[in-house]
Design a protein around this motif. Structure first.
Motif, PDB file in Angstrom:
ATOM      1  N   PHE A 128      -2.735  -1.154 -14.652  1.00 31.46           N
ATOM      2  CA  PHE A 128      -1.364  -0.865 -15.074  1.00 31.46           C
ATOM      3  C   PHE A 128      -0.775  -2.038 -15.851  1.00 31.46           C
ATOM      4  N   ASP A 129       0.089  -1.678 -16.796  1.00 29.73           N
ATOM      5  CA  ASP A 129       0.816  -2.685 -17.562  1.00 29.73           C
ATOM      6  C   ASP A 129       2.076  -3.138 -16.837  1.00 29.73           C
ATOM      7  N   ALA A 130       2.607  -2.291 -15.969  1.00 25.87           N
ATOM      8  CA  ALA A 130       3.848  -2.610 -15.266  1.00 25.87           C
ATOM      9  C   ALA A 130       3.850  -1.929 -13.905  1.00 25.87           C
ATOM     10  N   VAL A 131       4.459  -2.598 -12.935  1.00 24.80           N
ATOM     11  CA  VAL A 131       4.643  -2.052 -11.588  1.00 24.80           C
ATOM     12  C   VAL A 131       6.110  -2.230 -11.219  1.00 24.80           C
ATOM     13  N   THR A 132       6.694  -1.203 -10.611  1.00 31.04           N
ATOM     14  CA  THR A 132       8.092  -1.271 -10.198  1.00 31.04           C
ATOM     15  C   THR A 132       8.220  -0.932  -8.720  1.00 31.04           C
ATOM     16  N   LEU A 133       9.141  -1.638  -8.052  1.00 29.69           N
ATOM     17  CA  LEU A 133       9.536  -1.327  -6.679  1.00 29.69           C
ATOM     18  C   LEU A 133      11.055  -1.426  -6.635  1.00 29.69           C
ATOM     19  N   LEU A 134      11.723  -0.304  -6.725  1.00 31.70           N
ATOM     20  CA  LEU A 134      13.183  -0.270  -6.709  1.00 31.70           C
ATOM     21  C   LEU A 134      13.650   0.149  -5.319  1.00 31.70           C
ATOM     22  N   GLY A 135      14.088  -0.812  -4.533  1.00 33.75           N
ATOM     23  CA  GLY A 135      14.589  -0.513  -3.200  1.00 33.75           C
ATOM     24  C   GLY A 135      13.545   0.004  -2.243  1.00 33.75           C
ATOM     25  N   SER A 136      12.277  -0.317  -2.476  1.00 31.82           N
ATOM     26  CA  SER A 136      11.215   0.215  -1.619  1.00 31.82           C
ATOM     27  C   SER A 136      10.556  -0.832  -0.752  1.00 31.82           C
ATOM     28  N   ILE A 137      10.562  -2.101  -1.157  1.00 28.24           N
ATOM     29  CA  ILE A 137       9.870  -3.108  -0.350  1.00 28.24           C
ATOM     30  C   ILE A 137      10.576  -3.319   0.984  1.00 28.24           C
ATOM     31  N   VAL A 138      11.844  -2.928   1.075  1.00 28.38           N
ATOM     32  CA  VAL A 138      12.574  -3.008   2.345  1.00 28.38           C
ATOM     33  C   VAL A 138      11.936  -2.124   3.418  1.00 28.38           C
ATOM     34  N   HIS A 139      11.209  -1.091   2.994  1.00 27.57           N
ATOM     35  CA  HIS A 139      10.558  -0.177   3.935  1.00 27.57           C
ATOM     36  C   HIS A 139       9.086  -0.522   4.156  1.00 27.57           C
ATOM     37  N   MET A 140       8.653  -1.688   3.692  1.00 25.60           N
ATOM     38  CA  MET A 140       7.249  -2.066   3.771  1.00 25.60           C
ATOM     39  C   MET A 140       7.134  -3.320   4.644  1.00 25.60           C
ATOM     40  N   PRO A 141       6.336  -3.268   5.714  1.00 23.26           N
ATOM     41  CA  PRO A 141       6.350  -4.335   6.712  1.00 23.26           C
ATOM     42  C   PRO A 141       5.834  -5.689   6.241  1.00 23.26           C
ATOM     43  N   ASP A 142       4.938  -5.720   5.256  1.00 22.88           N
ATOM     44  CA  ASP A 142       4.265  -6.969   4.897  1.00 22.88           C
ATOM     45  C   ASP A 142       4.458  -7.255   3.400  1.00 22.88           C
TER      46      ASP A 142
END
Length: 277
Positions: A128-142
């Motif tokens: 991928f050329d780009a990766v986005t996480l908009l308000g999602s890492i808050v739901h990821m434990p690590d």
């Protein structure tokens, strides 16, 4: 491998509920208000343009959206820039909605989704050329694992965009993490959610080998976004409650708690990183 829940109870609600209080694109994260007259819909489109600019997208890139929600970002990037997009979400209901919206916009060949967790899915290395996480890492434990995986799937010079609500600092996190309001949002709304100081996200990015290229403070924009959501919940309370008695009040309480801390205990940042090597 970190153990994560199969899905998130909030995002498994009927899609029509979110249509009652979000903008027409159903973007469920901070908007970007460029004037006092901007509507929620205008501000959410502003934000999607802002994300594209921060990522340096010009058209035709391969984009991965982690925690794609109702597909606002991948549908926009496919429709407006011709990007080939992949959205990941553990909530099955979101995928049927995105597929229908992609077909309606004539971009089905550019929009794909997968049900599951970013930490567990088999994804192409440097695909991928780009990766986005908009308000999602808050739901990821690590977060360390998330940034490592993001770097692994990004091509050299690819860009990562992370926007997230954060505690102002580590001391405030210690003081407020066990408060009733924090517990209500974490357990009664989401099932799992972990606000962290920005410093933890920056450290995770640096430890994964990223170069941090920008940090934007979007706190005031998120406060205004939530004010618009609350107004929409109030206007649609009867229709929302048709999906479950007291649901509108529960949503309003959650949104009020989220808005109460801005600038005092919590901030909202956009962090952009480059896979420079």
């Amino acid at each position: 491998m970190t153990v994560v829940a199969d899905t998130n109870q909030h995002y498994d609600l009927d899609p029509d509920i979110f249509g009652e209080f979000l903008d027409p694109l159903r973007k469920y994260s901070a908007a970007l208000y460029e004037s006092a007259d901007d509507t929620l819909e205008m501000a959410q489109r502003n934000k999607l343009r802002f994300v594209a600019e921060r990522l340096g997208l010009r058209g035709g890139e391969q984009l991965l959206d982690v925690g794609c929600g109702w597909g606002s970002l991948i549908l926009y990037m496919a429709s407006e820039l011709g990007c080939r997009t992949l959205g990941i979400s553990p909530a099955p209901r979101q995928h049927d909605y995105i597929a229908a919206q992609a077909a309606a916009r004539g971009v089905s060949e550019l929009v794909r989704t997968r049900v599951g967790h970013f930490e567990q899915l088999d994804l192409p290395a440097r695909g991928f050329d780009a990766v986005t996480l908009l308000g999602s890492i808050v739901h990821m434990p690590d977060p360390d694992e998330v940034f490592r995986r993001a770097k692994a799937v990004l091509r050299r010079d690819g860009t990562l965009y992370v926007s997230e609500s954060c505690f102002r600092n580590a001391a405030i996190r210690t003081a407020f993490d066990d408060r009733d309001g924090t517990g209500f949002v974490r357990e009664d709304i989401f099932g799992f959610g972990e606000l962290r100081p920005l410093s933890e996200l920056v450290a995770a990015a640096e430890n994964a080998g990223f170069s941090v290229i920008s940090v934007d403070d979007l706190t005031e924009n998120y406060r205004r976004t939530i004010e618009d959501w609350i107004a929409n919940v109030d206007a649609a309370a009867d229709r929302i409650d048709a999906h479950g008695a007291g649901l509108a009040a529960k949503l309003r309480h959650y949104l009020e708690i989220a808005n109460a801390g801005w600038g005092y205990t919590t901030k909202h940042y956009a962090l952009v990183c480059r896979n420079a090597r």
